[in-house]
Design an enzyme around this catalytic site. Structure first.
Site, short mmCIF file in Angstrom:
data_model
loop_
_atom_site.label_atom_id
_atom_site.label_comp_id
_atom_site.label_asym_id
_atom_site.label_seq_id
_atom_site.Cartn_x
_atom_site.Cartn_y
_atom_site.Cartn_z
N GLY A 55 22.12 -4.22 6.97
CA GLY A 55 22.45 -3.04 7.76
C GLY A 55 21.99 -3.13 9.19
O GLY A 55 22.67 -2.66 10.11
N CYS A 79 -9.53 -16.82 11.57
CA CYS A 79 -8.28 -17.51 11.22
C CYS A 79 -8.43 -19.01 11.48
O CYS A 79 -9.26 -19.43 12.30
CB CYS A 79 -7.10 -16.93 11.98
N HIS A 121 -2.16 -16.99 13.84
CA HIS A 121 -3.22 -16.08 14.29
C HIS A 121 -2.78 -14.63 14.17
O HIS A 121 -3.53 -13.78 13.64
CB HIS A 121 -3.62 -16.36 15.73
#
Length: 314
Positions: free
Chosen positions: A31, A264, A293
């Protein structure tokens, strides 16, 4: 749908096995592409811009009661998408949550077009649900509430779709051109949302918006925003101004991680100066590192929000 194709993913065992990913997956219906590939003048939208293509590639040919016809950006072939075929494709993909085919009009559409699109979307969603119920396959289908920034249309959409046996509610359609307009829509809808169903917000996922929308009862969100910015060198920073690593001021940051204190793998391994170099050299690795990250940042942000909810702090 175009590459590699839902049939190929099905042969691979579905998205979870194909990607080696054991967490919930949500797929959309197509959509949004009716909106993003429509051949209209560019307009500012919170979810992105309507693009005017200069040729015949990747655009919508027609939107009719039966469905939508696209031109493939890959080979120019015509592709006909119906509510039923969208459901079949998403079932072949093996997603946990599937979204019915809908029509997302830009906010500048005329009132007549908005009303016509809303009622057609309702008919398409009912068709999608009927097709889904034939073979649920342990998948959930969410209704998509439309109406743009018009409160009367939003309430009409909510009442109709909540009368059907969907497994959850997704808030879709245009949310205006500013965060203020989006928050006004959500503030209106929040007390009217069913308390017994999960609530998803389609197409919104920037950190600033998340802080506000969760207060309106939003449970889940989806957006390409974190990875899109990460690929272009914008690095999320908690409680501060995002880093724009392409700037020359980071060229000699040899000993600083992207974000001090971040856990991270990128921040634990690489310096700002190195990632700056990758970006300036247009090395593909830079896009991967920035995305990793920003995704880590989002995971941590949502973890904190969940803890605040459990502790009644939010």
């Amino acid at each position: 749908m175009l590459h590699p194709g839902a049939d190929v993913v099905k042969q691979a065992g579905g998205l979870h096995r194909w990607m080696n990913y054991d967490q919930p997956i949500i797929t959309d219906s197509g959509g949004f592409q009716i909106f993003s590939m429509s051949n209209t003048l560019p307009q500012k939208e919170l979810k992105g811009s309507v693009v005017k293509y200069s040729d015949d590639r990747a655009k919508v040919l027609s939107v009719k009661e039966e469905g939508v016809t696209f031109i493939s950006y890959r080979d120019g072939k015509h592709i006909h998408l119906t509510p039923e075929s969208s459901v079949h494709a998403q079932k072949d993909l093996g997603a946990d949550i599937i979204i019915p085919l809908d029509i997302l009009l830009p906010q500048h559409a005329t009132p007549k077009k908005r009303i016509e699109a809303l009622h057609r979307t309702h008919r398409w969603e009912a068709r999608s649900l009927r097709e889904h119920i034939k073979n649920p396959k342990n998948q959930a289908m969410y209704a998509v509430i439309h109406g743009g920034t018009d409160e009367q249309l939003r309430e009409l959409s909510l009442k109709y779709l909540c009368s059907l046996p969907f497994s959850g509610i997704a808030i879709g359609g245009s949310l205006g051109s500013t965060k203020t307009e989006m928050n006004q829509v959500l503030s209106f809808m929040s007390p009217r949302l069913p308390p017994n169903l999960p609530i998803h917000l389609l197409g919104i996922g920037d950190p600033e918006s998340i802080d506000s929308v969760v207060r309106f009862g939003i449970d889940t969100l989806d957006s390409a925003f974190p990875t899109r910015l990460g690929r272009h060198g914008t690095i999320f920073v908690d409680g501060g101004v995002n880093l724009i690593l392409k700037r020359s001021e980071y060229k000699r940051d040899f000993d600083k991680p992207l974000v001090p204190g971040c856990t991270c793998p990128v921040c634990k391994t690489y310096s700002r100066g190195y990632v700056h170099h990758l970006l300036k050299a247009q090395e593909p690795l830079a896009k991967t590192l920035g995305s990793i990250h920003n995704l880590h940042f989002m995971f941590e942000k949502m973890r904190v929000i969940r803890e605040m909810i459990l502790n009644d702090d939010l």
